[in-house]
Design a protein around this motif. Structure first.
Motif, short mmCIF file in Angstrom:
data_model
loop_
_atom_site.label_atom_id
_atom_site.label_comp_id
_atom_site.label_asym_id
_atom_site.label_seq_id
_atom_site.Cartn_x
_atom_site.Cartn_y
_atom_site.Cartn_z
N HIS A 31 29.07 51.67 15.40
CA HIS A 31 28.25 50.99 14.80
C HIS A 31 27.73 51.89 13.64
CE1 HIS A 31 27.17 47.80 17.92
NE2 HIS A 31 27.63 48.54 18.64
N ALA A 51 30.24 42.19 12.11
CA ALA A 51 31.38 42.76 13.04
C ALA A 51 32.75 42.38 12.30
CB ALA A 51 31.33 41.92 14.19
N HIS A 91 26.46 47.41 10.41
CA HIS A 91 27.92 46.94 10.42
C HIS A 91 28.43 47.25 12.19
CE1 HIS A 91 28.90 46.50 6.31
NE2 HIS A 91 27.83 47.14 6.15
N TYR A 92 29.49 46.69 12.45
CA TYR A 92 30.20 46.97 13.72
C TYR A 92 31.65 46.83 13.71
CZ TYR A 92 31.74 46.54 18.67
OH TYR A 92 32.65 46.75 19.72
N ASN A 93 32.53 47.79 13.98
CA ASN A 93 33.71 47.82 13.74
C ASN A 93 34.45 47.44 15.40
OD1 ASN A 93 36.64 48.21 13.88
ND2 ASN A 93 36.35 49.44 11.96
N PRO A 94 34.66 46.23 15.58
CA PRO A 94 35.16 46.12 16.95
C PRO A 94 36.52 46.73 17.36
CG PRO A 94 35.56 44.06 15.61
CD PRO A 94 34.92 45.23 14.82
#
Length: 187
Positions: free
Chosen positions: A96, A75, A88-91
């Motif tokens: 996602h 993240a 992957h995670y982009n806050p």
């Protein structure tokens, strides 16, 4: 679920490698935000935290992601992490994604052509994301990606040492103490 917060400590091997341009040298005088130290300490006190020694938090994340494997979720908002084979995670955007082996390599070699203005890594003058995409479009293996970058550096009049320096600055460690080496290419 289980998570670890990784923070960058005060030392980094990249400063010794960056002989052409000071690593992150463009950040002088920008300073940290007013409450930076208080927030950092709060995170350390409140969450499971690991602080890097002679490398960056990014390296610790990459090493752990490699150990855990493709099921791990990284993240971050940092595009450099796209060189990792995992989820992957982009806050910031809420997006996602999954990066496979070739996409991870492509991300790294694209940066090797374009550089990283955030970290003051100057690669090839006049090569941005579009030109890099065009140069690497036909590549189907790491060997082809690497040789395309070697040719691009040569065409730009850059010394071979510059490619090695930049690659070592850009590459995230996958194992402790790792220093990037060019792939073995069979011609």
């Amino acid at each position: 679920g289980d998570f670890i917060v990784y923070l960058t400590g005060s030392t980094n091997f990249r400063h010794a490698i960056a002989v052409s341009h000071p690593y992150k040298g463009n950040r002088k005088g920008s300073g940290k935000p007013e409450h930076f130290n208080a927030i950092r300490q709060y995170i350390i006190d409140k969450f499971p935290t690991e602080i890097s020694v002679d490398e960056e938090a990014d390296d610790l994340i990459a090493i752990m992601a490699t150990k855990v494997g493709p099921s791990v979720i990284v993240a971050t908002t940092d595009k450099d992490m796209q060189q990792l084979v995992c989820k992957h995670y982009n806050p910031r955007t809420g997006i996602h994604s999954v990066v496979n082996e070739f996409e991870a390599l492509l991300s790294f070699y694209t940066q090797l052509l374009t550089g990283d203005t955030v970290d003051n890594i100057k690669c090839i003058k006049g090569v941005g994301p579009k030109k890099a995409e065009k140069l690497l479009a036909e590549c189907r293996s790491e060997g082809e990606l690497y040789l395309t970058c070697v040719r691009a550096y040569e065409d730009a009049g850059e010394a071979p040492e510059r490619l090695l320096e930049n690659a070592r600055l850009l590459h995230l460690r996958r194992v402790e103490g790792e220093l990037w080496e060019p792939p073995v290419v069979r011609l």
